[in-house]
Scaffold this motif. Structure first.
Motif, PDB file in Angstrom:
ATOM      1  N   CYS A  88       0.597 -23.850  44.253  1.00 56.34           N
ATOM      2  CA  CYS A  88       1.035 -22.547  44.761  1.00 56.34           C
ATOM      3  C   CYS A  88      -0.210 -21.846  45.298  1.00 56.34           C
ATOM      4  N   CYS A 132      -1.059 -18.816  42.541  1.00 58.17           N
ATOM      5  CA  CYS A 132      -1.456 -19.021  41.145  1.00 58.17           C
ATOM      6  C   CYS A 132      -1.971 -20.419  40.864  1.00 58.17           C
ATOM      7  N   ALA A 142      -0.217 -23.117  40.424  1.00 61.80           N
ATOM      8  CA  ALA A 142       0.731 -23.975  39.705  1.00 61.80           C
ATOM      9  C   ALA A 142       1.208 -25.091  40.631  1.00 61.80           C
ATOM     10  N   ILE A 170       3.707 -27.130  42.406  1.00 57.17           N
ATOM     11  CA  ILE A 170       5.107 -26.983  42.786  1.00 57.17           C
ATOM     12  C   ILE A 170       5.507 -28.180  43.622  1.00 57.17           C
ATOM     13  N   TRP A 183       9.570 -21.842  41.649  1.00 57.34           N
ATOM     14  CA  TRP A 183       9.820 -21.742  40.211  1.00 57.34           C
ATOM     15  C   TRP A 183       8.726 -20.974  39.489  1.00 57.34           C
ATOM     16  N   CYS A 184       7.513 -20.866  40.081  1.00 54.21           N
ATOM     17  CA  CYS A 184       6.438 -20.112  39.432  1.00 54.21           C
ATOM     18  C   CYS A 184       6.610 -18.609  39.612  1.00 54.21           C
TER      19      CYS A 184
END
Length: 77
Positions: free
Chosen positions: A17, A20, A22, A24, A50-51
């Protein structure tokens, strides 16, 4: 649900992402379903990953009927 692949059977890699970091995964979506979610091919779309962060991408239909999402990074100048 089908596993997103590159058309040769290789899984598409997860990407971080931009906000952040994360991991994905790619969104599995078929070209015929773009209009069902209110999207058009080759136009910038926004969706919430989803984050929890909003992502922007350009859906590009492929010959096999799947959709490749090209991420939009940065801002236009």
């Amino acid at each position: 649900m089908p596993t997103p692949d590159d058309g040769r059977g290789n899984r598409l890699p997860k990407t971080p992402c931009p906000r952040c970091g994360a991991n994905i995964g790619p969104m599995p979506l078929r070209a015929e379903n773009l209009r069902h979610v209110g999207w058009e091919p080759y136009r910038v779309v926004s969706y919430q990953s989803w984050c929890g962060h909003t992502q922007e991408a350009i859906p590009s239909p492929r010959q096999d009927g799947s959709v490749l999402f090209v991420p939009v990074l940065g801002e236009a100048s």
